[in-house]
Design a protein around this motif. Structure first.
Motif, PDB file in Angstrom:
ATOM      1  N   UNK A 169       0.837  -1.201   0.000  1.00 56.06           N
ATOM      2  CA  UNK A 169       0.000   0.000   0.000  1.00 56.06           C
ATOM      3  C   UNK A 169       0.878   1.259   0.000  1.00 56.06           C
ATOM      4  N   UNK A 170       0.618   2.143  -0.960  1.00 58.42           N
ATOM      5  CA  UNK A 170       1.380   3.387  -1.068  1.00 58.42           C
ATOM      6  C   UNK A 170       0.409   4.553  -0.984  1.00 58.42           C
ATOM      7  N   UNK A 171       0.690   5.468  -0.082  1.00 57.17           N
ATOM      8  CA  UNK A 171      -0.177   6.628   0.093  1.00 57.17           C
ATOM      9  C   UNK A 171       0.598   7.903  -0.172  1.00 57.17           C
ATOM     10  N   UNK A 172      -0.084   8.878  -0.764  1.00 55.40           N
ATOM     11  CA  UNK A 172       0.568  10.165  -0.984  1.00 55.40           C
ATOM     12  C   UNK A 172       0.475  11.016   0.275  1.00 55.40           C
ATOM     13  N   UNK A 173       1.545  11.737   0.546  1.00 54.39           N
ATOM     14  CA  UNK A 173       1.615  12.612   1.726  1.00 54.39           C
ATOM     15  C   UNK A 173       0.830  13.883   1.442  1.00 54.39           C
ATOM     16  N   UNK A 174      -0.114  14.201   2.320  1.00 54.54           N
ATOM     17  CA  UNK A 174      -0.937  15.398   2.119  1.00 54.54           C
ATOM     18  C   UNK A 174      -0.991  16.305   3.341  1.00 54.54           C
ATOM     19  N   UNK A 175      -0.335  15.912   4.439  1.00 55.96           N
ATOM     20  CA  UNK A 175      -0.315  16.786   5.616  1.00 55.96           C
ATOM     21  C   UNK A 175       1.013  16.616   6.340  1.00 55.96           C
ATOM     22  N   UNK A 176       1.277  17.496   7.290  1.00 52.28           N
ATOM     23  CA  UNK A 176       2.572  17.521   7.961  1.00 52.28           C
ATOM     24  C   UNK A 176       2.791  16.278   8.817  1.00 52.28           C
ATOM     25  N   UNK A 177       1.734  15.739   9.407  1.00 45.16           N
ATOM     26  CA  UNK A 177       1.910  14.512  10.193  1.00 45.16           C
ATOM     27  C   UNK A 177       2.418  13.377   9.306  1.00 45.16           C
ATOM     28  N   UNK A 178       1.784  13.220   8.139  1.00 46.17           N
ATOM     29  CA  UNK A 178       2.217  12.175   7.214  1.00 46.17           C
ATOM     30  C   UNK A 178       3.593  12.491   6.632  1.00 46.17           C
ATOM     31  N   UNK A 179       3.906  13.787   6.492  1.00 43.81           N
ATOM     32  CA  UNK A 179       5.224  14.178   6.005  1.00 43.81           C
ATOM     33  C   UNK A 179       6.310  13.744   6.981  1.00 43.81           C
ATOM     34  N   UNK A 180       6.069  13.931   8.248  1.00 43.42           N
ATOM     35  CA  UNK A 180       7.066  13.528   9.251  1.00 43.42           C
ATOM     36  C   UNK A 180       7.259  12.010   9.237  1.00 43.42           C
ATOM     37  N   UNK A 181       6.173  11.259   9.102  1.00 44.89           N
ATOM     38  CA  UNK A 181       6.276   9.802   9.010  1.00 44.89           C
ATOM     39  C   UNK A 181       7.091   9.419   7.780  1.00 44.89           C
ATOM     40  N   UNK A 182       6.848  10.096   6.657  1.00 47.84           N
ATOM     41  CA  UNK A 182       7.580   9.841   5.424  1.00 47.84           C
ATOM     42  C   UNK A 182       9.066  10.121   5.593  1.00 47.84           C
ATOM     43  N   UNK A 183       9.403  11.264   6.132  1.00 48.66           N
ATOM     44  CA  UNK A 183      10.805  11.649   6.282  1.00 48.66           C
ATOM     45  C   UNK A 183      11.531  10.798   7.323  1.00 48.66           C
ATOM     46  N   UNK A 184      10.789  10.212   8.244  1.00 48.19           N
ATOM     47  CA  UNK A 184      11.414   9.373   9.270  1.00 48.19           C
ATOM     48  C   UNK A 184      12.025   8.112   8.662  1.00 48.19           C
TER      49      UNK A 184
END
Length: 247
Positions: free
Chosen positions: A113-128
């Protein structure tokens, strides 16, 4: 498609996007330089002609950040010699990869499952994903990266887009794309070490190719070469003495 010329334009477009993002910047004639403060020559740099570069390079050196310096126009021996004398390293051995997107890429595997980042919370998870893989060892590296990425903007319809791959709700892969005009630059991509060689990187790349661009370029690592070659990307040597690196 001149892959390395497109790749060079991608570097210029990326630096210009950073310069328009509200970071520290300077202009000199038609040239410019930008410094985000990150410890990366991808996020700090200058673009200019032989006449403009001395001011731009001095400005970057004062900020004590690694940077990329792109020379506009054809290589000039005098400019090349001056940049090397200033301690910059010319890119003479690098490679780029690219392909036309005449055919729609295969859809990403439903296994991941691949999700696009659309908010800062998800951005932090992505960058982690990158941080946990050791990409940014400096203190507060993750916080600073999230801050810079948020300032640049991201999401559907924006030049920069981020995607995260999950396994049972846990982020196991991350990737970024940057679109300018009809070209997409496949920027950072990372798969967590225990999950490599399972098709996650391929799925993330296929998702990044499924947009409106008609051509794509990437600056490949050794592992990245094999992944992108399997997806139809061709290898081309970088044009020498057009890009220099300031330590």
């Amino acid at each position: 498609m001149d892959i390395s010329e497109v790749a060079l334009r991608a570097q210029v477009a990326w630096l210009r996007h950073l310069a328009d993002g509200g970071f520290d910047r300077i202009s000199a004639g038609d040239g410019f330089a930008v410094a985000t403060g990150l410890d990366s020559n991808s996020e700090n740099g200058a673009v200019g002609s032989a006449r403009e570069l001395p001011e731009l390079v001095d400005w970057l050196r004062e900020r004590a950040v690694p940077a990329s310096v792109i020379v506009t126009g054809p290589p000039d021996p005098a400019t090349t010699t001056w940049l090397i004398d200033q301690g910059l390293h010319p890119d003479r051995t690098g490679n780029n990869m690219g392909r036309r997107l005449d055919e729609a890429p295969s859809p990403p595997s439903a296994e991941w499952p691949i999700s696009e980042v659309t908010d800062v919370r998800a951005l932090r998870e992505n960058q982690s994903v990158y941080a946990e893989d050791g990409w940014w060892p400096e203190p507060a590296g993750l916080d600073r990266r999230v801050e810079v990425a948020a300032r640049l903007g991201f999401g559907p319809g924006r030049p920069i887009r981020h995607w995260t791959a999950h396994h049972e709700g846990v982020p196991v892969g991350a990737a970024t794309s940057f679109q300018f005009g009809d070209t997409v630059l496949l920027a950072a991509c990372c798969v967590a070490a225990p999950w490599r060689r399972r098709g996650i990187g391929t799925a993330l790349t296929q998702r990044r190719l499924a947009g409106s661009a008609v051509q794509a370029v990437v600056f490949p690592t050794q592992d990245g070469y094999h992944l992108h070659h399997s997806l139809g990307f061709e290898l081309a040597p970088a044009h020498p003495d057009r890009c220099f690196y300031l330590p």
